[in-house]
Each structure stands twice: as structure tokens, then as C-alpha cells.
Design a protein around this motif. Structure first.
Motif, PDB file in Angstrom:
ATOM      1  N   LEU A 178       2.434   4.968  -1.120  1.00 49.24           N
ATOM      2  CA  LEU A 178       2.063   6.034  -0.186  1.00 49.24           C
ATOM      3  C   LEU A 178       2.392   5.655   1.257  1.00 49.24           C
ATOM      4  O   LEU A 178       2.905   6.488   2.016  1.00 49.24           O
ATOM      5  CB  LEU A 178       0.576   6.356  -0.324  1.00 49.24           C
ATOM      6  CG  LEU A 178       0.138   6.950  -1.672  1.00 49.24           C
ATOM      7  CD1 LEU A 178      -1.372   7.121  -1.706  1.00 49.24           C
ATOM      8  CD2 LEU A 178       0.830   8.285  -1.935  1.00 49.24           C
ATOM      9  N   LEU A 215       0.889  13.870   4.551  1.00 46.56           N
ATOM     10  CA  LEU A 215       0.723  12.568   3.900  1.00 46.56           C
ATOM     11  C   LEU A 215      -0.334  11.723   4.605  1.00 46.56           C
ATOM     12  O   LEU A 215      -1.179  11.093   3.949  1.00 46.56           O
ATOM     13  CB  LEU A 215       2.059  11.824   3.877  1.00 46.56           C
ATOM     14  CG  LEU A 215       3.014  12.125   2.719  1.00 46.56           C
ATOM     15  CD1 LEU A 215       4.323  11.387   2.917  1.00 46.56           C
ATOM     16  CD2 LEU A 215       2.383  11.753   1.390  1.00 46.56           C
ATOM     17  N   ALA A 218      -3.818  13.336   4.013  1.00 49.97           N
ATOM     18  CA  ALA A 218      -4.239  13.160   2.622  1.00 49.97           C
ATOM     19  C   ALA A 218      -4.640  11.712   2.356  1.00 49.97           C
ATOM     20  O   ALA A 218      -5.591  11.451   1.607  1.00 49.97           O
ATOM     21  CB  ALA A 218      -3.113  13.580   1.682  1.00 49.97           C
ATOM     22  N   TYR A 219      -3.949  10.773   2.984  1.00 50.70           N
ATOM     23  CA  TYR A 219      -4.294   9.361   2.799  1.00 50.70           C
ATOM     24  C   TYR A 219      -5.666   9.065   3.385  1.00 50.70           C
ATOM     25  O   TYR A 219      -6.483   8.377   2.753  1.00 50.70           O
ATOM     26  CB  TYR A 219      -3.236   8.487   3.463  1.00 50.70           C
ATOM     27  CG  TYR A 219      -3.468   7.007   3.307  1.00 50.70           C
ATOM     28  CD1 TYR A 219      -3.182   6.366   2.111  1.00 50.70           C
ATOM     29  CD2 TYR A 219      -4.000   6.256   4.357  1.00 50.70           C
ATOM     30  CE1 TYR A 219      -3.406   5.007   1.967  1.00 50.70           C
ATOM     31  CE2 TYR A 219      -4.230   4.901   4.213  1.00 50.70           C
ATOM     32  CZ  TYR A 219      -3.930   4.276   3.020  1.00 50.70           C
ATOM     33  OH  TYR A 219      -4.164   2.928   2.870  1.00 50.70           O
ATOM     34  N   SER A 227      -1.185  13.272  -3.619  1.00 55.61           N
ATOM     35  CA  SER A 227      -0.014  12.837  -2.861  1.00 55.61           C
ATOM     36  C   SER A 227       1.056  12.294  -3.797  1.00 55.61           C
ATOM     37  O   SER A 227       2.249  12.563  -3.628  1.00 55.61           O
ATOM     38  CB  SER A 227      -0.409  11.770  -1.843  1.00 55.61           C
ATOM     39  OG  SER A 227      -1.337  12.271  -0.903  1.00 55.61           O
TER      40      SER A 227
END
Length: 436
Positions: A178, A215, A218-219, A227
Motif C-alpha cells: 500500500l 489511497l 483509506a490507509y 485498497s
């Protein structure tokens, strides 16, 4: 003693100075900052990383500050997982420099020289090298993303994606995946602004900004699973697209047509069937699997059924304090869902363009990729003075143009007018026939 008057007198000092002055006033091309960055991006990136690495090894007392640049942070030995934290930013920064160096090295030192060695012209070799790098990147990250997805408990089960939220623990491989993907998309914002601008520049820039923001958010919100799924679905298309372009530049028309057909099928299935199904799962399954309320940032247990402890600040709780509460409510759900749907809108616009090109090819055999800029693979032609002209005879601009036009219209590799793009210009940047 007789004086020879037949030979011309030697040039005077003033005449010599005039010649030197005229020659020295040739226009000098000024290097722009963008061009300077492109030229020195390998040196800039490797020097920065080398300095950090040298400080890391030469000054052990500073290792707590330099270690996050080179390895994942916040490992929890008791649970065997990683959690997120602000030191992850350093890893993303170093990864951006690493991607910049690796991309430039792959393009300039390996792929482009190989393309020119097999006979491609400069512009075509640059295009092939750029697509070659993208193919290498997606070949690795799509494969790795699919592997992580296939080994998870949410493989092809979108409802299971939300079962473990908001657990902060994540495996080292998924965390690296990620963060590396986030670094790549941030680096793509840099790339799209230093390369020559194309017709879809702002569309691509918008896409990269949305993807990077999505991204990162969401992390921080611990949406690791979704993701992984989103990236795997999107990367499938991004793997086949550069492959089709590479085959075009190499002149393998049949193979490119097959790759382009596979691209359209995969694009339809991954981005317009599976991806909307994921968005539907967010709309339908999230309230049931992730009850609205606020959860502890450390234990992941619900601490309040009220998902709106305040008007707006709760949205930024995870950004302000990673150990603080994290809330789920309709606003949070729709913020993420709307971001995903905006990516779907961009994909629909691009897919519509591709379909239009494919239909045009089937109907008329003529095509032009509306996403593409004018990709003239021919180098700028040098205009030579014909040998039969008297020495020193001036050649006007119109004479040069006429000579170039004559070669274009009568030479062995005739170039067609811009208004008529035939089958040999198939799909521009996506096309499968090698343009002439």
C-alpha cells in the motif's frame, strides 16, 4: 617589381569581426527548469538516497531518524503485525525518490537504447521505453496485489472486506504494498508534469490526485482491504494497455490486436462490472458490517453508538491522532464512495473513447485515438542544399518547405496530410498498426 592585381584583396579586420559576430549570434536554446529536472532526475534521486544512507551508517546516533526512510515502522512483535503512524511518511518519500531513479534508469539506460538498437526512431523509442516501464511496474504490482487478495479472507467476497474494520494491524507485505503504491501515484503526479503535455493531461492529473488522496485517506482510516481490491481491479487494465502499445511500436499488428481485444474485455469486466459491484457493496454492506458509531483507535472496540460526536472534527480524528477514536457514519461512507465513483466516471470517459475508436476501425478502417496527442514518429527532417546550386546561393524558407514537401509526397515513405489518418495510424498511442 610588378604587383599582381588579379587576386582579390585580403579581408579587412572589420570584415573578419563582422563574420565572427554573425556566427556568435546564433540563437542558443535556453534549458527550462522542467528540462533540467528531466535531465538530472537520476542524479538528484540517487544523491538524495545515498546521502540518507550514508548518514544512516556513519552516524548511528541518528539512525532512529533515518531508519524509517529504509524500512517499515511500527512493528508489533506480540501480534506479528504492523500498524500505521506518521513515520510511514518517510518511507513514502524515500520510495518516491527510488521510483524516480528506477524509472529513469530503466527508460534511459536499458529500454530506449534497446528500442533504438532494433531500429525505432527517437520519438518512437521514447514512447516504447515509457510504456515498457509501465508494463514492468504493473506486471509486478498487479501480480503481487492479486496474490495478497487471493490469500485473504475477502477473496471474491466483497462483504467480507468490512468484517475486520477498524482493526489497525496489517501484515508487513500488505503495508509495504500500500505504501509503495501510494508513493508511485504521488510520483506519477511529478512525472505527468515534467513530461510533454498530452491531450488528456488534466484528466490524468485529476486521476492521479484522486487516487493519491483516496489511497492516503483509506490507509489512515484502516481501509486496507478495500485498497487492495481497488488497486488489483484497476491495475489489470493498466498492465494490458502498455503491452498493446509496445506491440504497436514493435510492429506486431496481430499480437497487438489480440492484446487490445483482451484489454477491452478485461477493462469491461474489472472496471465496469466488478468495480461497480464493489461500490454497491460499500453502499449496501457497510452499514451492516460496520455499524455506525465511534471506535477506539487502539483496541478497535466500539466506544459510542453516536457516529456524529461533533459536526466536522470527527472526520479528521484519525489524521490528528492515530491512537484516537475513529468514527463511521453516512458522511464518511459517502466521502469514500463518491471518490471511488469519480474514478469510475473517468474510466467510463476513457472506455467510451476506446469503444469509439474500435467501432471506427470496424466500420471504416480509419481510426484516431482521441486520448492521444499527435504522435509524429518521424524525426525533424534536415533540408540540404542541392549540389547543383551555385556555391553561396541563398535558399529561402519557401524553397526549404517545398523541398521537404516534395520528399514527403514523392519519397518512399510518404506522409499523409493531418486531416486523413488512415489505418496505419491505428489508435495513436493505443493502436496496433505501426505508423508510417
Amino acid at each position: 617589381m610588378a604587383i599582381d592585381t588579379s587576386s582579390p584583396p585580403p579581408p579587412s579586420v572589420m570584415e573578419l569581426n563582422a563574420c565572427v559576430t554573425t556566427a556568435s549570434h546564433r540563437p542558443v536554446k535556453v534549458t527550462t527548469f522542467r528540462e533540467w529536472v528531466v535531465t538530472h532526475q537520476i542524479g538528484i534521486s540517487l544523491t538524495t538516497l545515498s546521502m540518507l544512507l550514508a548518514i544512516h551508517h556513519l552516524y548511528p546516533s541518528l539512525s532512529p531518524y533515518t531508519t524509517p526512510f529504509f524500512q517499515l515502522s511500527y512493528y508489533q512483535p506480540s501480534q506479528g503485525v504492523y500498524i500505521q503512524g506518521w513515520d510511514d511518511i518517510y518511507f513514502v518519500v524515500s520510495s518516491i525518490f527510488a521510483f524516480t531513479a528506477i524509472r529513469a534508469i530503466a527508460i534511459e539506460w536499458f529500454i530506449q537504447p534497446l528500442a533504438m538498437w532494433i531500429g525505432l526512431k527517437r520519438k518512437a523509442s521514447i514512447r516504447l521505453a515509457e510504456q515498457g516501464w509501465m508494463f514492468l511496474y504493473y506486471a509486478f504490482f498487479w501480480t503481487f496485489g492479486i496474490y495478497l487478495w487471493s490469500q485473504s479472507n475477502y477473496w471474491m467476497d466483497f462483504k467480507a472486506i468490512w468484517a475486520e474494520w477498524p482493526a489497525r494491524g496489517v501484515s508487513g507485505s500488505l503495508k509495504w504494498y500500500l505504501l509503495a503504491q501510494l508513493a508511485f501515484w504521488l510520483q506519477q503526479i511529478f512525472v505527468v508534469n515534467i513530461e510533454e503535455r498530452r491531450k488528456d493531461h488534466y484528466q490524468m492529473l485529476t486521476h492521479h490526485f484522486i487516487t493519491s488522496t483516496l489511497l492516503a485517506s483509506a490507509y489512515i482510516y484502516s481501509f486496507y482491504n478495500v485498497s487492495n481490491v481497488v488497486l488489483s481491479l484497476m491495475d489489470a487494465v493498466d498492465l494490458l494497455l502498455p503491452l498493446a502499445k509496445i506491440l504497436k511500436y514493435l510492429g506486431y499488428e496481430l499480437s497487438c490486436n489480440i492484446a487490445f481485444g483482451a484489454l477491452m474485455v478485461v477493462w469491461l469486466v474489472s472496471r465496469h462490472i466488478l468495480y461497480p459491484s464493489l461500490c454497491w457493496s460499500i453502499f449496501k454492506d457497510v452499514p451492516a458490517a460496520m455499524p455506525y458509531g465511534c471506535y477506539s483507535g487502539t483496541t478497535a472496540e466500539m466506544i459510542s453508538t453516536n457516529g456524529y460526536p461533533d459536526q466536522l472534527t470527527h472526520l479528521f480524528y484519525p489524521f490528528l491522532d492515530l491512537d484516537g477514536p475513529i468514527c463511521m457514519n453516512r458522511t464518511v461512507k459517502w466521502l469514500f464512495l463518491s471518490s471511488l465513483l469519480s474514478l469510475q466516471l473517468l474510466s467510463l470517459i476513457w472506455f467510451t473513447m476506446v469503444i469509439r475508436v474500435a467501432i471506427r476501425v470496424l466500420r471504416t478502417g480509419n481510426a484516431e485515438d482521441s486520448r492521444s496527442d499527435a504522435e509524429d514518429e518521424d524525426e525533424e527532417e534536415e533540408v540540404h542544399v542541392p549540389k547543383d546550386l551555385p556555391n553561396g546561393s541563398p535558399v529561402s524558407v519557401s524553397t526549404e518547405v517545398s523541398s521537404a514537401e516534395y520528399r514527403r509526397s514523392n519519397g518512399p515513405s510518404s506522409v499523409r496530410p493531418r486531416g486523413r489518418i488512415d489505418r496505419k495510424a491505428l489508435l495513436g498511442r493505443i493502436g496496433c498498426d505501426k505508423p508510417t
